[in-house]
Scaffold this motif. Structure first.
Motif, short mmCIF file in Angstrom:
data_model
loop_
_atom_site.label_atom_id
_atom_site.label_comp_id
_atom_site.label_asym_id
_atom_site.label_seq_id
_atom_site.Cartn_x
_atom_site.Cartn_y
_atom_site.Cartn_z
N ILE A 330 0.87 -1.18 0.00
CA ILE A 330 0.00 0.00 0.00
C ILE A 330 0.90 1.23 0.00
N LYS A 331 1.14 1.76 -1.18
CA LYS A 331 2.13 2.83 -1.32
C LYS A 331 1.50 4.20 -1.04
N ASN A 332 1.98 4.83 0.01
CA ASN A 332 1.68 6.23 0.28
C ASN A 332 2.89 6.81 1.02
N ASP A 333 2.87 8.09 1.31
CA ASP A 333 4.05 8.75 1.87
C ASP A 333 4.49 8.11 3.19
N ARG A 334 3.55 7.82 4.07
CA ARG A 334 3.90 7.27 5.38
C ARG A 334 4.53 5.89 5.25
N ASN A 335 3.92 5.04 4.42
CA ASN A 335 4.43 3.68 4.27
C ASN A 335 5.78 3.65 3.55
N LEU A 336 5.96 4.55 2.58
CA LEU A 336 7.23 4.60 1.87
C LEU A 336 8.35 5.10 2.77
N GLU A 337 8.03 5.98 3.69
CA GLU A 337 9.04 6.43 4.65
C GLU A 337 9.47 5.27 5.56
N LEU A 338 8.51 4.45 5.97
CA LEU A 338 8.82 3.27 6.78
C LEU A 338 9.67 2.30 5.97
N TYR A 339 9.32 2.10 4.69
CA TYR A 339 10.12 1.22 3.83
C TYR A 339 11.55 1.71 3.71
N ARG A 340 11.74 3.02 3.60
CA ARG A 340 13.08 3.57 3.44
C ARG A 340 13.97 3.26 4.65
N LEU A 341 13.36 3.19 5.82
CA LEU A 341 14.14 2.82 7.01
C LEU A 341 14.67 1.40 6.86
N TYR A 342 13.84 0.50 6.38
CA TYR A 342 14.28 -0.88 6.16
C TYR A 342 15.32 -0.96 5.03
N ARG A 343 15.10 -0.17 3.98
CA ARG A 343 16.05 -0.21 2.86
C ARG A 343 17.45 0.22 3.30
N GLU A 344 17.50 1.19 4.19
CA GLU A 344 18.80 1.62 4.71
C GLU A 344 19.48 0.50 5.50
N GLU A 345 18.71 -0.33 6.17
CA GLU A 345 19.27 -1.48 6.88
C GLU A 345 19.93 -2.45 5.91
N VAL A 346 19.24 -2.71 4.79
CA VAL A 346 19.79 -3.65 3.79
C VAL A 346 21.16 -3.18 3.32
N ARG A 347 21.32 -1.89 3.15
CA ARG A 347 22.57 -1.34 2.60
C ARG A 347 23.76 -1.50 3.54
N LYS A 348 23.51 -1.90 4.76
CA LYS A 348 24.61 -2.10 5.71
C LYS A 348 25.38 -3.40 5.44
#
Length: 383
Positions: A330-348
């Motif tokens: 369910i793509k909206n601003d709030r959910n995409l911001e939450l996803y970005r937090l997880y994406r930053e974890e992957v990059r570690k």
């Protein structure tokens, strides 16, 4: 023993497994939670002998020749152009709403006037997102936009997503445009078709290689431990120094440390009929009537001959982890911001590759998943 562990056997995982096994001659372990390969594209024969799509209709279409040619290594095609009708004011009209739909719904003079203005303002053979059309200042176009929004878009979107169109990312609402054309096909891609023997056969051929081992009925966390602090992994209790390719929900991998990402799930109700055909086209949408979104009749899709037929009704529902399957982010601003937090974890971690609809919290058509997998293989794995 294994150089790669791939979690999930849908298109993303299977394409990468095939490429790694055949092009690099490396051993791959695939771990799949379900009892079959193919992810949501899995198909099977029901008790009537009808080939059905167990997780809802999957119609293959692409503009990308490279993707079509690649998959053609594993299947022949039934060349098929999908058509969808929507029940609007008691009439079944083409979806996406197009010039033919306008002429079926409105009086002749009004329809001709609207057609002329649409072409003048947007051009012919152009797709216009409904929310953009609603911005039109012309009285007739404004009336048309409001009609389509209220009768075609709003009800279906609310049932499908559980929110209004305005609460969704434009990339979602833009998937259902108004089409200034008389082309009744649902897709206009250069390559459209269905695997002649079904998707499952395609996957079985793709994964039939001595370098690929598949573990079904297994949550990957039962056999693969990944230390989020150190980035070290253990497979079957032994240190694993290879790469992990993950295609599941990104929040689950990180134990929901930032909270759960919302998805929509689906409930499928299959019905069998002792007659050759029950619908005029493959799919009929019900944007305003009933509590299901659409009915698909599989024989239109597969070209199967039988004096019986099978349909599936789709009921959209909230995703509850552990109880049903996540289908749509369910793509909206709030959910995409939450996803970005997880994406930053992957990059570690340099030993992780996340790909696919759930791992990237992204709505992908099948061809785009295949294209992404081929690109990742070429740019991040083969090199």
């Amino acid at each position: 023993m294994f150089s790669y562990v791939i979690i999930g056997t849908g298109f993303a995982g299977s394409v990468l497994a095939e490429r790694i096994a055949t092009q690099l001659n490396k051993k791959v372990l695939m771990i799949e939670k379900r009892n079959h390969v193919g992810g949501n594209a899995y198909d099977s024969y029901d008790s009537q002998g009808i080939l059905i799509h167990n997780y809802g209709p999957h119609i293959f279409h692409t503009k990308i020749k490279k993707v079509w040619d690649y998959l053609s290594n594993f299947t022949d095609w039934y060349l098929y152009h999908h058509k969808v009708l929507g029940v609007i004011d008691g009439k079944k009209v083409p979806i996406p709403f197009n010039l033919n739909s306008i002429h079926q719904v409105f009086p002749k003079n009004l329809a001709e006037r609207m057609e002329k203005k649409l072409i003048e303002n947007f051009g012919y053979n152009k797709k216009v997102p409904i929310l953009k059309l609603r911005e039109a200042e012309d009285k007739d176009l404004k009336f048309l936009a409001d009609y389509i929004y209220e009768n075609v878009f709003l009800g279906y979107t609310t049932k499908q997503w559980g929110v209004t169109p305005e609460e969704l990312d434009p990339s979602v609402t833009g998937r259902v445009p108004v089409y200034v054309s008389r082309d009744d096909r649902y897709f206009q891609d250069h390559y459209q078709g269905m695997p002649k023997e079904g998707y499952t056969k395609l996957f079985e051929r793709m994964l039939n290689h001595e370098n690929i081992k598949i573990l079904l009925n297994t949550d990957y966390k039962e056999v693969l431990q990944f230390d989020l602090e150190t980035g070290e992994a253990k497979l079957f209790g032994q240190k694993f120094s290879g790469k992990i390719i993950y295609t599941g929900p990104i929040d689950y991998f990180f134990n929901y440390k930032f909270g759960q990402l919302p998805y929509r799930s689906l409930n499928f109700v299959f019905e069998q009929f002792n007659q050759e055909q029950v619908q005029e086209v493959g799919t009929v949408n019900y944007p305003n009537d009933y509590n299901f979104t659409r009915i698909t009749e599989f024989k239109h899709l597969t070209n199967q001959s039988s004096d019986k037929t099978t349909t599936v009704k789709e009921f959209s529902q909230e995703y509850i982890p552990g109880e049903n399957i996540p289908y749509y982010p369910i793509k909206n601003d709030r959910n995409l911001e939450l996803y970005r937090l997880y994406r930053e974890e992957v990059r570690k971690y340099d030993n992780l590759i996340f790909i696919g609809r759930l791992a990237e919290y992204q709505y992908y058509d099948m061809d785009m998943v295949v294209a992404k997998a081929l690109k990742i293989f070429e740019e991040r794995i083969a090199k």
